[in-house]
Scaffold this active site. Structure first.
Site, PDB file in Angstrom:
ATOM      1  N   SER A 197       2.364 -12.792   7.504  1.00  0.00           N
ATOM      2  CA  SER A 197       2.343 -12.332   6.113  1.00  0.00           C
ATOM      3  C   SER A 197       1.035 -11.605   5.859  1.00  0.00           C
ATOM      4  O   SER A 197      -0.025 -12.066   6.291  1.00  0.00           O
ATOM      5  CB  SER A 197       2.402 -13.530   5.148  1.00  0.00           C
ATOM      6  OG  SER A 197       3.505 -14.375   5.422  1.00  0.00           O
ATOM      7  N   ASP A 237      -4.746 -18.934   1.236  1.00  0.00           N
ATOM      8  CA  ASP A 237      -3.446 -18.463   1.735  1.00  0.00           C
ATOM      9  C   ASP A 237      -2.386 -18.458   0.629  1.00  0.00           C
ATOM     10  O   ASP A 237      -1.188 -18.489   0.923  1.00  0.00           O
ATOM     11  CB  ASP A 237      -2.966 -19.304   2.929  1.00  0.00           C
ATOM     12  CG  ASP A 237      -3.877 -19.157   4.138  1.00  0.00           C
ATOM     13  OD1 ASP A 237      -4.471 -18.081   4.310  1.00  0.00           O
ATOM     14  OD2 ASP A 237      -4.002 -20.135   4.896  1.00  0.00           O
ATOM     15  N   HIS A 291      -1.988 -13.428   7.786  1.00  0.00           N
ATOM     16  CA  HIS A 291      -1.880 -14.849   8.107  1.00  0.00           C
ATOM     17  C   HIS A 291      -0.682 -15.050   9.039  1.00  0.00           C
ATOM     18  O   HIS A 291       0.405 -14.528   8.777  1.00  0.00           O
ATOM     19  CB  HIS A 291      -1.687 -15.655   6.812  1.00  0.00           C
ATOM     20  CG  HIS A 291      -1.570 -17.127   7.067  1.00  0.00           C
ATOM     21  ND1 HIS A 291      -2.657 -17.925   7.335  1.00  0.00           N
ATOM     22  CD2 HIS A 291      -0.484 -17.924   7.148  1.00  0.00           C
ATOM     23  CE1 HIS A 291      -2.247 -19.163   7.551  1.00  0.00           C
ATOM     24  NE2 HIS A 291      -0.934 -19.191   7.438  1.00  0.00           N
ATOM     25  N   ASN A 336      -5.599 -10.141   3.667  1.00  0.00           N
ATOM     26  CA  ASN A 336      -5.617 -11.017   4.836  1.00  0.00           C
ATOM     27  C   ASN A 336      -4.280 -10.952   5.543  1.00  0.00           C
ATOM     28  O   ASN A 336      -3.245 -10.769   4.903  1.00  0.00           O
ATOM     29  CB  ASN A 336      -5.877 -12.469   4.404  1.00  0.00           C
ATOM     30  CG  ASN A 336      -5.888 -13.435   5.592  1.00  0.00           C
ATOM     31  OD1 ASN A 336      -6.491 -13.157   6.621  1.00  0.00           O
ATOM     32  ND2 ASN A 336      -5.197 -14.565   5.454  1.00  0.00           N
TER      33      ASN A 336
END
Ligand code: NHR
Ligand code: GAR
Length: 211
Positions: free
Chosen positions: A132, A141, A105, A103
């Site tokens: 990030s 997260d 973020h 992912n």
């Protein structure tokens, strides 16, 4: 040839940066939980298979994630990239694809998880903000951070201006990390991101230490 799948919910500018990066792999599909995601048209214009799995058609998160996992799994991907994908994934989904699930973020994690990250950064008064890339784990997260890029917060910044500066870094950072994984140089080992081989570290880009 390695295969990757991209999950989106909206505009898809990170998806575009991935598709334009000449990654050493084929994009097997772009999947959205929203039929109105603008990124779907761009992917289709590149001849990429697209699917919509509308989360509103399912009774529970588990049911949605089962359908999503089945569709993702059909493409047998080596890598799954969340690119502005806005649905929290259940433990079952994450475990099935752990180590292959990334992912991006829009904050310097662990600061500002969740949503509205640019507003959170402005409210906190931080001088550095950024993005990030992390392995996705069940902790929202909270998965192992792979790489980050920082941008200064400038006097007079609002969410839009700060968000634009962060997004420009997202578009540089995410393809770089995706390439490492597709090259077989990035692994999730004992809950840490491990990068093999030589990496040139420059500017405000921060990457893991090499072996
Ligand atoms: N799932 C797990 N298990 N772990 C992560 O680290 C995940 C994840 C799913 C998505 C992206 C994440 C981000 O980059 C991501 C990381 C959506 C929400 C959220 O609150 C939070 C974080 C992220 C994505 N989603 C709401 C929900 O109820 C819906 C919000 C909306 O539709 O606008 O799922 O920030
Ligand atoms: C990006 O800034 C991405 O980091 C963020 O949403 C934007 C999507 O833009 N992701 C999240 O906030 C995930 N919760 P894009 O659709 O143009 O890539």
């Amino acid at each position: 040839m390695k295969r990757y799948v991209i999950l989106i919910s909206g505009r898809g500018s990170n998806m575009e940066s991935l598709l334009d990066a000449g990654l050493p792999g084929a994009c097997a599909a772009v999947i959205s939980n929203r039929a109105d995601a603008a990124g779907l048209a761009f992917a289709a214009s590149r001849g990429i298979v697209t699917h919509v799995i509308d989360h509103r058609g399912f009774a529970s998160r588990e049911d949605f994630d089962s359908a999503l996992a089945a569709e993702v799994g059909r493409h047998a991907p080596d890598l799954i990239l969340l690119a502005g994908f806005m649905r929290i994934l259940t433990d079952g989904f994450v475990r099935r694809f752990e180590g292959r699930l990334l992912n991006i973020h829009p904050s310097l994690l662990p600061a500002f998880p969740g949503i509205k990250t640019h507003a959170q950064a402005l409210a906190a008064g931080v001088r550095l903000h950024g993005c990030s890339v992390h392995f996705v784990t069940p902790a929202l997260d909270g998965g192992p951070i792979i790489a980050q890029a920082a941008v200064p917060v400038q006097a007079g910044d609002d969410e839009a201006s700060l968000g634009r500066r962060v997004l420009a870094e997202e578009h540089r950072l995410y393809p770089r990390v995706a390439r490492w994984l597709l090259e077989g140089r990035l692994h999730l080992v004992a809950g840490r991101a491990q990068l093999v081989g030589e990496i040139a570290v420059g500017g405000a880009l921060h990457v893991p230490q090499t072996e």
